[in-house]
Design a protein around this motif. Structure first.
Motif, PDB file in Angstrom:
ATOM      1  N   MET A 177       0.978  -1.211   0.221  1.00  0.00           N
ATOM      2  CA  MET A 177       0.056  -0.044  -0.014  1.00  0.00           C
ATOM      3  C   MET A 177       0.980   1.317   0.127  1.00  0.00           C
ATOM      4  O   MET A 177       1.870   1.327   0.955  1.00  0.00           O
ATOM      5  CB  MET A 177      -0.807   0.018   1.265  1.00  0.00           C
ATOM      6  N   ASP A 178       0.757   2.119  -0.891  1.00  0.00           N
ATOM      7  CA  ASP A 178       1.445   3.326  -1.050  1.00  0.00           C
ATOM      8  C   ASP A 178       0.671   4.559  -0.500  1.00  0.00           C
ATOM      9  O   ASP A 178      -0.485   4.452  -0.522  1.00  0.00           O
ATOM     10  CB  ASP A 178       1.579   3.614  -2.582  1.00  0.00           C
ATOM     11  N   VAL A 179       1.630   5.590   0.030  1.00  0.00           N
ATOM     12  CA  VAL A 179       0.852   6.431   0.758  1.00  0.00           C
ATOM     13  C   VAL A 179       1.544   7.821   0.018  1.00  0.00           C
ATOM     14  O   VAL A 179       2.542   8.076  -0.156  1.00  0.00           O
ATOM     15  CB  VAL A 179       1.526   6.866   2.197  1.00  0.00           C
ATOM     16  N   TYR A 180       0.516   8.737  -0.531  1.00  0.00           N
ATOM     17  CA  TYR A 180       1.087   9.740  -1.231  1.00  0.00           C
ATOM     18  C   TYR A 180       0.322  11.038  -0.944  1.00  0.00           C
ATOM     19  O   TYR A 180      -0.771  11.108  -0.215  1.00  0.00           O
ATOM     20  CB  TYR A 180       0.409   9.812  -2.825  1.00  0.00           C
ATOM     21  N   PRO A 181       0.907  12.304  -0.772  1.00  0.00           N
ATOM     22  CA  PRO A 181       0.137  13.369  -0.723  1.00  0.00           C
ATOM     23  C   PRO A 181      -0.984  13.686  -1.607  1.00  0.00           C
ATOM     24  O   PRO A 181      -1.017  13.264  -2.438  1.00  0.00           O
ATOM     25  CB  PRO A 181       1.384  14.767  -0.890  1.00  0.00           C
ATOM     26  N   ILE A 182      -1.915  14.575  -1.147  1.00  0.00           N
ATOM     27  CA  ILE A 182      -2.973  14.682  -1.825  1.00  0.00           C
ATOM     28  C   ILE A 182      -3.016  15.099  -3.073  1.00  0.00           C
ATOM     29  O   ILE A 182      -3.611  14.751  -4.269  1.00  0.00           O
ATOM     30  CB  ILE A 182      -4.234  15.466  -0.860  1.00  0.00           C
ATOM     31  N   SER A 183      -2.133  15.999  -3.283  1.00  0.00           N
ATOM     32  CA  SER A 183      -1.853  16.566  -4.722  1.00  0.00           C
ATOM     33  C   SER A 183      -1.327  15.628  -5.745  1.00  0.00           C
ATOM     34  O   SER A 183      -1.738  15.388  -6.865  1.00  0.00           O
ATOM     35  CB  SER A 183      -0.935  17.783  -4.850  1.00  0.00           C
ATOM     36  N   GLN A 184      -0.403  14.755  -5.205  1.00  0.00           N
ATOM     37  CA  GLN A 184       0.239  13.616  -6.052  1.00  0.00           C
ATOM     38  C   GLN A 184      -0.872  12.457  -6.419  1.00  0.00           C
ATOM     39  O   GLN A 184      -1.029  12.121  -7.439  1.00  0.00           O
ATOM     40  CB  GLN A 184       1.375  12.993  -5.409  1.00  0.00           C
ATOM     41  N   ALA A 185      -1.858  12.292  -5.355  1.00  0.00           N
ATOM     42  CA  ALA A 185      -2.563  11.306  -5.438  1.00  0.00           C
ATOM     43  C   ALA A 185      -3.871  11.548  -6.534  1.00  0.00           C
ATOM     44  O   ALA A 185      -4.361  11.119  -7.251  1.00  0.00           O
ATOM     45  CB  ALA A 185      -3.690  11.095  -4.083  1.00  0.00           C
ATOM     46  N   LEU A 186      -4.236  13.223  -6.614  1.00  0.00           N
ATOM     47  CA  LEU A 186      -5.041  13.566  -7.534  1.00  0.00           C
ATOM     48  C   LEU A 186      -4.513  13.422  -8.859  1.00  0.00           C
ATOM     49  O   LEU A 186      -5.424  13.078  -9.717  1.00  0.00           O
ATOM     50  CB  LEU A 186      -5.547  15.083  -7.173  1.00  0.00           C
ATOM     51  N   GLN A 187      -3.219  13.803  -9.214  1.00  0.00           N
ATOM     52  CA  GLN A 187      -2.696  13.536 -10.210  1.00  0.00           C
ATOM     53  C   GLN A 187      -2.525  12.123 -10.702  1.00  0.00           C
ATOM     54  O   GLN A 187      -2.946  12.286 -11.808  1.00  0.00           O
ATOM     55  CB  GLN A 187      -1.232  14.370 -10.239  1.00  0.00           C
ATOM     56  N   LEU A 188      -2.257  11.176  -9.983  1.00  0.00           N
ATOM     57  CA  LEU A 188      -2.383   9.914 -10.357  1.00  0.00           C
ATOM     58  C   LEU A 188      -3.616   9.435 -10.596  1.00  0.00           C
ATOM     59  O   LEU A 188      -3.826   8.660 -11.864  1.00  0.00           O
ATOM     60  CB  LEU A 188      -1.826   8.999  -9.373  1.00  0.00           C
ATOM     61  N   ALA A 189      -4.758  10.088 -10.095  1.00  0.00           N
ATOM     62  CA  ALA A 189      -6.073   9.595 -10.722  1.00  0.00           C
ATOM     63  C   ALA A 189      -6.685  10.256 -11.891  1.00  0.00           C
ATOM     64  O   ALA A 189      -7.033   9.715 -12.747  1.00  0.00           O
ATOM     65  CB  ALA A 189      -7.074  10.225  -9.441  1.00  0.00           C
ATOM     66  N   LYS A 190      -6.185  11.334 -12.176  1.00  0.00           N
ATOM     67  CA  LYS A 190      -6.241  12.097 -13.311  1.00  0.00           C
ATOM     68  C   LYS A 190      -5.487  11.501 -14.441  1.00  0.00           C
ATOM     69  O   LYS A 190      -6.314  11.462 -15.496  1.00  0.00           O
ATOM     70  CB  LYS A 190      -5.667  13.740 -13.198  1.00  0.00           C
ATOM     71  N   ASP A 191      -4.291  11.040 -14.464  1.00  0.00           N
ATOM     72  CA  ASP A 191      -3.797  10.289 -15.411  1.00  0.00           C
ATOM     73  C   ASP A 191      -4.442   9.155 -15.775  1.00  0.00           C
ATOM     74  O   ASP A 191      -4.070   8.598 -16.780  1.00  0.00           O
ATOM     75  CB  ASP A 191      -2.040   9.858 -14.813  1.00  0.00           C
ATOM     76  N   GLN A 192      -4.774   8.413 -14.738  1.00  0.00           N
ATOM     77  CA  GLN A 192      -5.506   7.015 -15.255  1.00  0.00           C
ATOM     78  C   GLN A 192      -7.137   7.289 -15.531  1.00  0.00           C
ATOM     79  O   GLN A 192      -7.759   6.364 -15.652  1.00  0.00           O
ATOM     80  CB  GLN A 192      -5.525   6.201 -14.057  1.00  0.00           C
ATOM     81  N   LEU A 221     -10.479  10.053  -7.298  1.00  0.00           N
ATOM     82  CA  LEU A 221      -9.890   9.786  -6.156  1.00  0.00           C
ATOM     83  C   LEU A 221     -11.039   9.683  -5.191  1.00  0.00           C
ATOM     84  O   LEU A 221     -11.696  10.753  -4.955  1.00  0.00           O
ATOM     85  CB  LEU A 221      -8.959  10.852  -5.620  1.00  0.00           C
ATOM     86  N   VAL A 222     -11.435   8.656  -4.557  1.00  0.00           N
ATOM     87  CA  VAL A 222     -12.428   8.274  -3.706  1.00  0.00           C
ATOM     88  C   VAL A 222     -12.091   8.158  -2.364  1.00  0.00           C
ATOM     89  O   VAL A 222     -11.124   7.344  -1.959  1.00  0.00           O
ATOM     90  CB  VAL A 222     -13.417   7.207  -3.792  1.00  0.00           C
ATOM     91  N   GLU A 223     -12.569   9.326  -1.224  1.00  0.00           N
ATOM     92  CA  GLU A 223     -12.299   9.032   0.359  1.00  0.00           C
ATOM     93  C   GLU A 223     -12.983   7.784   0.792  1.00  0.00           C
ATOM     94  O   GLU A 223     -14.240   7.761   0.888  1.00  0.00           O
ATOM     95  CB  GLU A 223     -12.573  10.224   0.819  1.00  0.00           C
ATOM     96  N   ILE A 224     -12.335   6.935   1.331  1.00  0.00           N
ATOM     97  CA  ILE A 224     -12.905   5.720   1.613  1.00  0.00           C
ATOM     98  C   ILE A 224     -13.366   5.902   3.482  1.00  0.00           C
ATOM     99  O   ILE A 224     -14.447   5.801   3.814  1.00  0.00           O
ATOM    100  CB  ILE A 224     -12.177   4.416   1.632  1.00  0.00           C
ATOM    101  N   SER A 225     -12.299   6.332   4.096  1.00  0.00           N
ATOM    102  CA  SER A 225     -12.737   6.847   5.456  1.00  0.00           C
ATOM    103  C   SER A 225     -11.976   7.874   5.900  1.00  0.00           C
ATOM    104  O   SER A 225     -10.747   8.043   6.189  1.00  0.00           O
ATOM    105  CB  SER A 225     -12.066   5.487   6.402  1.00  0.00           C
ATOM    106  N   PRO A 226     -12.716   8.972   6.131  1.00  0.00           N
ATOM    107  CA  PRO A 226     -12.503  10.185   6.160  1.00  0.00           C
ATOM    108  C   PRO A 226     -11.648  10.392   7.701  1.00  0.00           C
ATOM    109  O   PRO A 226     -11.041  11.569   8.014  1.00  0.00           O
ATOM    110  CB  PRO A 226     -13.644  10.963   6.107  1.00  0.00           C
ATOM    111  N   LYS A 227     -12.189   9.558   8.697  1.00  0.00           N
ATOM    112  CA  LYS A 227     -11.774   9.830  10.097  1.00  0.00           C
ATOM    113  C   LYS A 227     -10.476   9.227  10.460  1.00  0.00           C
ATOM    114  O   LYS A 227      -9.947   9.435  11.530  1.00  0.00           O
ATOM    115  CB  LYS A 227     -12.955   9.169  10.928  1.00  0.00           C
ATOM    116  N   ALA A 228     -10.000   8.374   9.349  1.00  0.00           N
ATOM    117  CA  ALA A 228      -8.846   8.124   9.837  1.00  0.00           C
ATOM    118  C   ALA A 228      -7.626   9.048   9.569  1.00  0.00           C
ATOM    119  O   ALA A 228      -7.717  10.166   8.875  1.00  0.00           O
ATOM    120  CB  ALA A 228      -8.337   6.942   8.563  1.00  0.00           C
TER     121      ALA A 228
END
Length: 148
Positions: A1-16, A20-27
Motif C-alpha cells: 500500500m502506497d502513501v501519497y500526498p493529496i496533490s500527487q494522489a489527485l494527479q495519479l487519478a487524473k492520469d488514469q 480519487l474516492v475518500e474511503i474513511s475520512p476519520k482515519a
C-alpha cells in the motif's frame, strides 16, 4: 500500500482517468482509493442491499380476546400463539373492550396474565398488559432457539 500526498494522489487519478474516492475520512491520514466513482457507488449499494437481505425481519402476529373469553376459546388461541412463537414471530395479544365491557378491565388483565403464564416456556413477555383506549395490549417475544 502506497502513501501519497493529496496533490500527487489527485494527479495519479487524473492520469488514469479515474476518481480519487475518500474511503474513511476519520482515519489519520484519511484513506483514499483511485477508482471509478460510479463503480464505487454501485458496490456500496450492493453491500447495503446484502446487509438488508441478511437482516432478520420481525413479524408480529395478533391474537384478540374479549373480556369474557371462555376456556375453550382461550386454549384454541393459546395453541395458535404457541405455533407463532415457535416459528419465530412476536405475538401481540390484546383484549378488546366493546361498549360497556370496559368495566371488566381487571378480567382482561387477568386473562392476559394467564395467557403470558401459559406461554412462559415458549416466549418471554416484552410488555406487560397496558390499557390503550379500548384495548389492553401485551407483547410476547419468542425465546431464542438453541442452534446445534
Amino acid at each position: 500500500m502506497d502513501v501519497y500526498p493529496i496533490s500527487q494522489a489527485l494527479q495519479l487519478a487524473k492520469d488514469q482517468n479515474l476518481d480519487l474516492v475518500e474511503i474513511s475520512p476519520k482515519a489519520d491520514p484519511p484513506v483514499c482509493k483511485i477508482i471509478d466513482y460510479s463503480k464505487f457507488k454501485y458496490e456500496q449499494k450492493k453491500k447495503q442491499k446484502e446487509i438488508k437481505a441478511k437482516a432478520q425481519k420481525t413479524v408480529i402476529k395478533e391474537i384478540r380476546f374479549g373480556p369474557n373469553t371462555e376456556e375453550h376459546d382461550f386454549n384454541f388461541k393459546l395453541k395458535h400463539a404457541i405455533s407463532f412463537l415457535e416459528e419465530g414471530s412476536k405475538v401481540k395479544a390484546y383484549v378488546h373492550f366493546v361498549g360497556r365491557t370496559i368495566v371488566f378491565k381487571e378480567r382482561g388483565e387477568i386473562l392476559l396474565l394467564k395467557f403470558a403464564q401459559a406461554l412462559e416456556e415458549y416466549g418471554k413477555v416484552e410488555q406487560l398488559p397496558k390499557l390503550e383506549g379500548k384495548r389492553m395490549i401485551m407483547f410476547v417475544a419468542p425465546k431464542p432457539s438453541k442452534k446445534k
